[in-house]
Design a protein around this motif. Structure first.
Motif: not given
Length: 568
Positions: A24-25, A28-29, A32, A62, A65-66, A69
Motif C-alpha cells: 500500500y505504501q 501511494l508513492d 503521487e 486507499f 489517502a491518495a 497526496r
C-alpha cells in the motif's frame, strides 16, 4: 485519449510480515508520481477474499489517502460492488460523497455486480439475482445523491424509509458513473444505462473499435435510459504495461506480472476450486502457465507491432515507441481512455516508478495537444442525444407530505419484508451443481490423457453433453442462438456430438449439426478437462490442440459458456 493506472493490489505468495504494508505504501508513492507526470485517473477495485489476486477490499480508504497526496488526478472506484449484502446503498452514497468532498470533486463512481464465487458465496448473493440487484441499487443510490431528503425505497432487496442521505457530492448532480464490462453484452448494457464502460477484457485495438461503435450507437438511440441523472459517454480499456528503452528489459520486468494478472483472474472467475488460506495461486501459475496460454517463451523482443493478446498475453509491455504506436491504434478507433496495470504479480516497485516517469516524458506528450478541443467537440456532438436520454429517466421524487421518523413502525416494516424472503429451490440446485463441478474437477485434475480416456469412455459422452445442455444459461451467451458442433477424437475413431442451443432451450444429440455456427475439434480428454474447469478453450487454441472453425465472434461467448472469463 486519457490515461490511468489500475490497482488490484496484488500480492502473490509466499507472504511475509510487512508485505501488505509495503504494497500500500508503494502504491501511494506510485500514485503521487502518476499525478505529477500527467496521468488523468487512478482506479482502485473493490474485491473480497481473492487471495493474491486482489488485496483491495476497502478502496475508499486507499483513494482518500491518495487524494491527500495528489492535486489533479481523478480518483476512480473501479468498481464498487452494489449487491446490498456487500454494500448497503446508503453507505455507498455516503462514502462516495465524502470522498468527493475530501478530494475537492475528483471522484468517478464505477459500479459492478461481482462475478466470482468467492465473493458472491461469501456474502450470500445469488448469481441469478445480482444483475437485478445492481439495477435496483444504482437507481436508489443516484436518487440519494439528488433527492433531499431521499424519498425511501421498498424492493425485494432494499428496504429503507425516507432519510436525508448526507453529505452531498461536490459534483452535480453526482460524480460520473461507470460500470464494469467483461464482454460485448455488458458494453451494450453500459450504453443503455448512459454510463462509461470500464472494459476488463484484453482486446486488440481493431476489435475494440467494433465495441466502441456499438456503444455510441446505442447511447445515441432511444435504447439509452440513464441509470443516473447525468450521462458519462466514455469507453475505457485495460492493458498490462511495463516500459523501458530496451524492449528485452521491459519484457523481463513486466511479462510475468501481466501473465499472473490474467491467470489469477481466470482462477477466481472460472471453476477452479479454491481452499481459503491454503491454495497457492502463484505456485499454480508457475506450474501451469504454459498450458493456460501464458507462455513466457512466446514473448520475444524485436516485435514490429505489439499484439495485445495473440499467442500469449502481452499488452503494452515494450519500448515507448511501441506503446505510442499501440495507443495510436486505440485512439484511431475511438477508445476514450486506456487504464494501465503495472502493479501486478511480482512486478517491482522501482520498475513501476521508472515506467511512470518514462511514460510521462516519452509517451504522454504525443497525446495531449488539442485534446481539450476534441473532447469539447465530442460533448457538443452528443449533447442532443444526451438531453433526449435524460428526458427518458424518471425524475427525482419528493418525500410524502408530513413524513416523520418513527422507529418502531419502520423497524416493523423492515422485519416483515425480511420474513417474506425465503430460500428458494434454485439455491439448492446451484449448490449441488457447484459440488458436482468440484468433484468432477478432482477426477480429471492432473490426470494424463490416457488415464482420462480409460476412465471416461464413449458411453459417458451422452451424459456429459446432456448435462451441459441442461445447464445452459442463455444470459451467459451474449444473446447467441444457433448450433454448436463438437467433434471428439479418441483412439480408434472419432465421435461427433452436436449441441443445439437457443434462447430458451438446449439439447444434445449424436451426429452432425445441420448448420453449425461453430465447430470445435478436440480430444475427449481435453473436452472433459474443459468441462471440469481444468482447462480453458483459449489455452487449448493457443497451444494448437484445439481446431476451431466457424464464426469467430462466438469465441468469447463460448468461453463464457464454459464458465470462465473471455480471454479472447
Amino acid at each position: 485519449m486519457r490515461f490511468s493506472l489500475f490497482y488490484e493490489h496484488q500480492l502473490p505468495r509466499p507472504w511475509s510480515d510487512g508485505q501488505e504494508l509495503k504494497l500500500y505504501q508503494d502504491a501511494l508513492d506510485q500514485v503521487e508520481i502518476a499525478d505529477r507526470v500527467g496521468f488523468d485517473y487512478i482506479w482502485a477495485v473493490e474485491h473480497h477474499f481473492l487471495e493474491e489476486y486482489s488485496h483491495s477490499s476497502a478502496p475508499e480508504v486507499f483513494l482518500a489517502a491518495a487524494s491527500q497526496r495528489t492535486k489533479r488526478v481523478r480518483l476512480g472506484h473501479g468498481i464498487v460492488q452494489l449487491p446490498p449484502a456487500v454494500d448497503h446503498p446508503a453507505r455507498i452514497a455516503e462514502r462516495i460523497a465524502t470522498l468527493d468532498l475530501v478530494s475537492n470533486g475528483r471522484v468517478d463512481f464505477g459500479t459492478g455486480e461481482s462475478s466470482s464465487s468467492a465473493e458472491l458465496g461469501g456474502f450470500g448473493v445469488r448469481r441469478t439475482d445480482k444483475r437485478a440487484q445492481w439495477q435496483d441499487a444504482i437507481d436508489a443510490i443516484t436518487r440519494m445523491f439528488v433527492e433531499e431528503p431521499f424519498a425511501g425505497w421498498n424492493s425485494p432487496d432494499i428496504q429503507m424509509p425516507p432519510r436525508n442521505v448526507l453529505p452531498k457530492t461536490v459534483q452535480k448532480p453526482h460524480p460520473p458513473l461507470w460500470v464494469a464490462c467483461s464482454r460485448r453484452e455488458t458494453i451494450q448494457f453500459a450504453a443503455r444505462n448512459g454510463m462509461g464502460a470500464l472494459s476488463f477484457s484484453f482486446v486488440e485495438p481493431e476489435d475494440a473499435g467494433e465495441y466502441v461503435d456499438e456503444y455510441y450507437r446505442i447511447l445515441a438511440s432511444d435504447e439509452c435510459v440513464p441509470a443516473g441523472f447525468a450521462v458519462n459517454p466514455n469507453v475505457t480499456v485495460v492493458l498490462p504495461m511495463m516500459l523501458h528503452e530496451d524492449e528485452a528489459t521491459a519484457i523481463d520486468r513486466g511479462i510475468d506480472g501481466a501473465h499472473f494478472f490474467a491467470f489469477a483472474l481466470a482462477h477466481y472467475y472460472g471453476n477452479t476450486p479454491h481452499d481459503p488460506g491454503r491454495t497457492d495461486v502463484w505456485q499454480e501459475f508457475l506450474e501451469r502457465r504454459d498450458s493456460r496460454g501464458f507462455s513466457r517463451e512466446q514473448i520475444i523482443a524485436n516485435a514490429e507491432t505489439l499484439n495485445v493478446n495473440v499467442g500469449s498475453l502481452r499488452g503494452a509491455v515494450g519500448t515507448p515507441e511501441q506503446v505510442i504506436e499501440l495507443i495510436r491504434r486505440y485512439e484511431s478507433v475511438g477508445v476514450d481512455q486506456i487504464s494501465f496495470v503495472l502493479q501486478a504479480g511480482p512486478n517491482e516497485h522501482e520498475h513501476i516508478c521508472e515506467t511512470l516517469e518514462l511514460f510521462g516524458k516519452a509517451v504522454l506528450p504525443h497525446f495531449t495537444e488539442g485534446r481539450g478541443e476534441r473532447e469539447a467537440a465530442k460533448a457538443e456532438r452528443l449533447a442532443p442525444a444526451i438531453e433526449a436520454a435524460l428526458a427518458r429517466r424518471k425524475p427525482a421524487r419528493t418525500t410524502p407530505p408530513g413524513y416523520r421518523i418513527d422507529e418502531d413502525a419502520e423497524v416493523a416494516r423492515a422485519h416483515r419484508s425480511s420474513r417474506a424472503r425465503r430460500p428458494v429451490a434454485a439455491d439448492i440446485r446451484a449448490a449441488s451443481r457447484r459440488r458436482f463441478r468440484q468433484g468432477f474437477y478432482k477426477l480429471v485434475h492432473d490426470r494424463t490423457d490416457a488415464q482420462i480416456e480409460r476412465r471416461f469412455g464413449p458411453n459417458a459422452q451422452r451424459l456429459f453433453f446432456a448435462g451441459m445442455a441442461r445447464a445452459y444459461d442463455p444470459s451467459a451467451s451474449g444473446g447467441f442462438t444457433g448450433e454448436l458442433e463438437f467433434r471428439l477424437t479418441r483412439t480408434g475413431g472419432e465421435t461427433t456430438w452436436a449441441l443445439e442451443i437457443g434462447e430458451t432451450r438446449a439439447r444434445a444429440r449424436p451426429g452432425h449439426a445441420k448448420d453449425p455456427a461453430l465447430t470445435l475439434t478436440m480430444s475427449t480428454a481435453d473436452f472433459l478437462r474443459t468441462l471440469a474447469g481444468d482447462a480453458n478453450p483459449a489455452s487449448l487454441l493457443m497451444d494448437g490442440r484445439l481446431e476451431l472453425r466457424g464464426d469467430f465472434e462466438l469465441a468469447p461467448r463460448l468461453s463464457e459458456m464454459f464458465g470462465g472469463p473471455s480471454p479472447y
